[in-house]
Design a protein around this motif. Structure first.
Motif, mmCIF file in Angstrom:
data_model
loop_
_atom_site.group_PDB
_atom_site.id
_atom_site.type_symbol
_atom_site.label_atom_id
_atom_site.label_comp_id
_atom_site.label_asym_id
_atom_site.label_seq_id
_atom_site.Cartn_x
_atom_site.Cartn_y
_atom_site.Cartn_z
ATOM 1 N N VAL A 111 0.857 -1.188 0.000
ATOM 2 C CA VAL A 111 0.000 0.000 0.000
ATOM 3 C C VAL A 111 0.887 1.230 0.000
ATOM 4 C CG1 VAL A 111 -1.770 1.289 1.239
ATOM 5 C CG2 VAL A 111 -1.825 -1.226 1.207
ATOM 6 N N VAL A 112 0.731 2.071 -1.006
ATOM 7 C CA VAL A 112 1.621 3.232 -1.145
ATOM 8 C C VAL A 112 1.246 4.375 -0.203
ATOM 9 C CG1 VAL A 112 2.536 4.971 -2.728
ATOM 10 C CG2 VAL A 112 2.165 2.614 -3.522
ATOM 11 N N PRO A 113 -0.010 4.829 -0.152
ATOM 12 C CA PRO A 113 -0.332 5.958 0.729
ATOM 13 C C PRO A 113 -0.160 5.594 2.200
ATOM 14 C CG PRO A 113 -2.064 5.577 -0.895
ATOM 15 C CD PRO A 113 -1.174 4.388 -0.934
ATOM 16 N N PRO A 114 0.083 6.576 3.052
ATOM 17 C CA PRO A 114 0.235 6.301 4.481
ATOM 18 C C PRO A 114 -1.017 5.653 5.066
ATOM 19 C CG PRO A 114 0.986 8.515 3.957
ATOM 20 C CD PRO A 114 0.301 8.010 2.736
ATOM 21 N N VAL A 127 -5.771 7.533 -10.586
ATOM 22 C CA VAL A 127 -6.981 7.862 -11.338
ATOM 23 C C VAL A 127 -6.616 8.400 -12.717
ATOM 24 C CG1 VAL A 127 -8.922 9.472 -11.451
ATOM 25 C CG2 VAL A 127 -8.455 8.224 -9.329
ATOM 26 N N ASP A 128 -5.638 9.292 -12.774
ATOM 27 C CA ASP A 128 -5.218 9.877 -14.053
ATOM 28 C C ASP A 128 -4.648 8.817 -14.996
ATOM 29 O OD1 ASP A 128 -5.979 12.391 -13.202
ATOM 30 O OD2 ASP A 128 -3.969 12.943 -12.526
ATOM 31 N N GLU A 129 -4.006 7.798 -14.447
ATOM 32 C CA GLU A 129 -3.378 6.767 -15.263
ATOM 33 C C GLU A 129 -4.344 5.677 -15.711
ATOM 34 O OE1 GLU A 129 0.124 5.003 -13.726
ATOM 35 O OE2 GLU A 129 1.293 6.867 -13.758
ATOM 36 N N ASN A 130 -5.548 5.676 -15.152
ATOM 37 C CA ASN A 130 -6.493 4.591 -15.432
ATOM 38 C C ASN A 130 -7.872 5.118 -15.840
ATOM 39 O OD1 ASN A 130 -5.057 1.899 -14.487
ATOM 40 N ND2 ASN A 130 -4.550 3.486 -12.994
ATOM 41 N N ASN A 160 -5.684 11.087 -1.279
ATOM 42 C CA ASN A 160 -4.239 11.228 -1.203
ATOM 43 C C ASN A 160 -3.674 11.394 -2.613
ATOM 44 O OD1 ASN A 160 -3.488 8.391 -2.264
ATOM 45 N ND2 ASN A 160 -4.839 7.926 -0.535
ATOM 46 N N ASP A 161 -2.448 11.857 -2.719
ATOM 47 C CA ASP A 161 -1.832 12.146 -4.016
ATOM 48 C C ASP A 161 -1.638 10.882 -4.852
ATOM 49 O OD1 ASP A 161 -1.722 14.822 -3.343
ATOM 50 O OD2 ASP A 161 0.368 14.754 -2.664
ATOM 51 N N HIS A 162 -1.304 9.782 -4.204
ATOM 52 C CA HIS A 162 -1.081 8.545 -4.956
ATOM 53 C C HIS A 162 -2.346 8.122 -5.693
ATOM 54 C CE1 HIS A 162 0.224 4.475 -5.968
ATOM 55 N NE2 HIS A 162 -0.911 4.042 -5.450
ATOM 56 N N GLY A 170 -1.540 0.042 -7.617
ATOM 57 C CA GLY A 170 -0.159 0.352 -7.955
ATOM 58 C C GLY A 170 -0.059 1.233 -9.179
ATOM 59 N N LEU A 171 1.116 1.737 -9.410
ATOM 60 C CA LEU A 171 1.408 2.509 -10.607
ATOM 61 C C LEU A 171 2.315 1.670 -11.504
ATOM 62 C CD1 LEU A 171 2.100 5.981 -8.959
ATOM 63 C CD2 LEU A 171 -0.036 5.166 -9.953
ATOM 64 N N LYS A 172 2.189 1.865 -12.796
ATOM 65 C CA LYS A 172 2.989 1.081 -13.737
ATOM 66 C C LYS A 172 4.466 1.183 -13.381
ATOM 67 C CE LYS A 172 -0.382 1.822 -17.410
ATOM 68 N NZ LYS A 172 -0.670 2.445 -18.721
ATOM 69 N N PRO A 173 5.217 0.072 -13.478
ATOM 70 C CA PRO A 173 4.858 -1.227 -14.074
ATOM 71 C C PRO A 173 4.339 -2.242 -13.067
ATOM 72 C CG PRO A 173 7.198 -1.184 -13.694
ATOM 73 C CD PRO A 173 6.664 0.137 -13.198
ATOM 74 N N TYR A 174 3.686 -1.805 -12.009
ATOM 75 C CA TYR A 174 3.067 -2.717 -11.054
ATOM 76 C C TYR A 174 4.078 -3.702 -10.474
ATOM 77 C CZ TYR A 174 -0.758 -0.973 -13.939
ATOM 78 O OH TYR A 174 -1.604 -0.168 -14.658
ATOM 79 N N ALA A 175 5.144 -3.182 -9.979
ATOM 80 C CA ALA A 175 6.241 -4.021 -9.491
ATOM 81 C C ALA A 175 5.812 -4.926 -8.342
ATOM 82 C CB ALA A 175 7.406 -3.133 -9.053
ATOM 83 N N GLN A 176 4.807 -4.515 -7.578
ATOM 84 C CA GLN A 176 4.388 -5.298 -6.416
ATOM 85 C C GLN A 176 3.044 -5.981 -6.636
ATOM 86 O OE1 GLN A 176 5.414 -3.790 -2.391
ATOM 87 N NE2 GLN A 176 5.635 -1.823 -3.402
ATOM 88 N N SER A 177 2.681 -6.261 -7.877
ATOM 89 C CA SER A 177 1.356 -6.801 -8.156
ATOM 90 C C SER A 177 1.078 -8.099 -7.412
ATOM 91 C CB SER A 177 1.168 -7.022 -9.657
ATOM 92 O OG SER A 177 0.968 -5.795 -10.315
ATOM 93 N N GLU A 178 2.045 -9.011 -7.402
ATOM 94 C CA GLU A 178 1.813 -10.298 -6.753
ATOM 95 C C GLU A 178 1.598 -10.132 -5.252
ATOM 96 O OE1 GLU A 178 3.835 -14.766 -6.402
ATOM 97 O OE2 GLU A 178 4.801 -13.199 -7.613
ATOM 98 N N GLN A 179 2.418 -9.313 -4.612
ATOM 99 C CA GLN A 179 2.257 -9.079 -3.182
ATOM 100 C C GLN A 179 0.980 -8.305 -2.893
ATOM 101 O OE1 GLN A 179 4.315 -10.397 -0.778
ATOM 102 N NE2 GLN A 179 2.666 -9.723 0.593
#
Length: 287
Positions: A45-48, A221-224, A214-216, A109-118
């Motif tokens: 989870v990226v946001p705090p 949203v902008d990317e999807n 939050n900013d993340h 996540g944000l591309k390239p979804y490095a943590q998709s599996e986790q």
């Protein structure tokens, strides 16, 4: 007289957001609160996420209403944490009447979804297995008391509208878990009905909480844009406030909702059933 005088509610994810709002409204209506929250960062989870200070603040706010709250740091993925919170709460209050299985994450996540599996694993473990753990440990308490009760599970409007994927494990895990909660609810509602214990799921449109405010999330949203195209409210509102959700929970657990069980209750500003004729109001917040 409050609608919940003499009642005790167990709330997961109680440190902030919807959980805090539920705790405060229920306290104002006369309930004492047992609150559990992870108060740590989940790596995917990226946001705090919530902190011990958040949980302490919720306890203080509840106490300002004149009611009591036992706030416990713990992870719903760990049954021992849930059990410890329940034991502390029962030692303090002597009973349990209401269970709000509210804890959840949105590990987008944000591309390239490095943590998709986790992110997929964390989303299922917290949003689904954590809820199952909560039901497993609280249902026997309510049955043994022999005085009925009410359980409400936080789901999502994602289960009632078209969705797509962006190949991100966190979003896929969120959607899969929220769909699965409906089946879990139906099973427990059927089993517990003879004990006058009601079980329902709550499916909101976006709720303005730190999970998404939050900013993340704004960047996500902008990317999807394709994914976000399904998040359109028919009513001219962007999202509901946490207290709006809490009012629905209060209705479900109070005597006003005493004949409601086994239901998926959508409070979604028309998002899942009414085409937005004017183009709709796109959500920027989603629980």
């Amino acid at each position: 007289m409050g609608q919940l005088d003499g009642k005790v509610a167990f709330i997961t994810g109680a440190a902030r957001g919807q959980g805090r709002s539920h705790a405060l409204l229920f306290a104002e209506e006369g309930a004492d609160i047992i609150g559990l929250d992870i108060c740590e960062q989940v790596e995917s989870v990226v946001p705090p996420m919530s902190t011990q200070d958040d949980l302490d603040e919720t306890v203080a706010l509840v106490e300002k209403t004149g009611r009591r709250m036992v706030g416990v740091k713990g992870d719903t993925r760990n049954r021992a944490d849930i059990q410890r919170a329940l034991e502390q709460g029962l030692a303090e209050f002597g009973r349990l009447d209401i269970v709000l299985a509210n804890a959840g994450i949105f590990a987008a996540g944000l591309k390239p979804y490095a943590q998709s599996e986790q992110a997929w694993k964390d989303s299922l473990d917290i949003n689904l297995t954590g809820t199952w753990n909560t039901l497993q440990l609280t249902a026997p308490i309510l049955v043994d008391q022999g005085q009925g009760g009410s359980i409400v599970i936080t789901s999502s409007s994602a289960t009632g509208r078209w969705i797509t994927t962006n190949y991100d494990g966190g979003v896929d895990g969120y959607n899969a878990a929220k769909y699965a909660l409906g089946g879990l609810m139906t099973a427990y509602a059927g089993k517990l009905a003879e004990h006058n214990i009601r079980v329902n799921t709550f499916h909101p449109t976006g709720v303005s909480t730190p999970m998404v405010a939050n900013d993340h999330f704004a960047t996500w949203v902008d990317e999807n844009p394709t994914y976000m195209a399904s998040w359109m409210n028919a009513l001219p509102v962007e999202s509901m406030q946490p207290v709006d959700a809490s009012q629905v929970f209060l209705f479900l657990v109070s005597d006003l909702g005493r004949y409601i069980t086994g239901q998926e209750l959508f409070v979604d500003a028309g998002q899942t059933t009414i085409p937005p004729l004017g183009g709709g109001t796109q959500l920027n917040h989603q629980h």
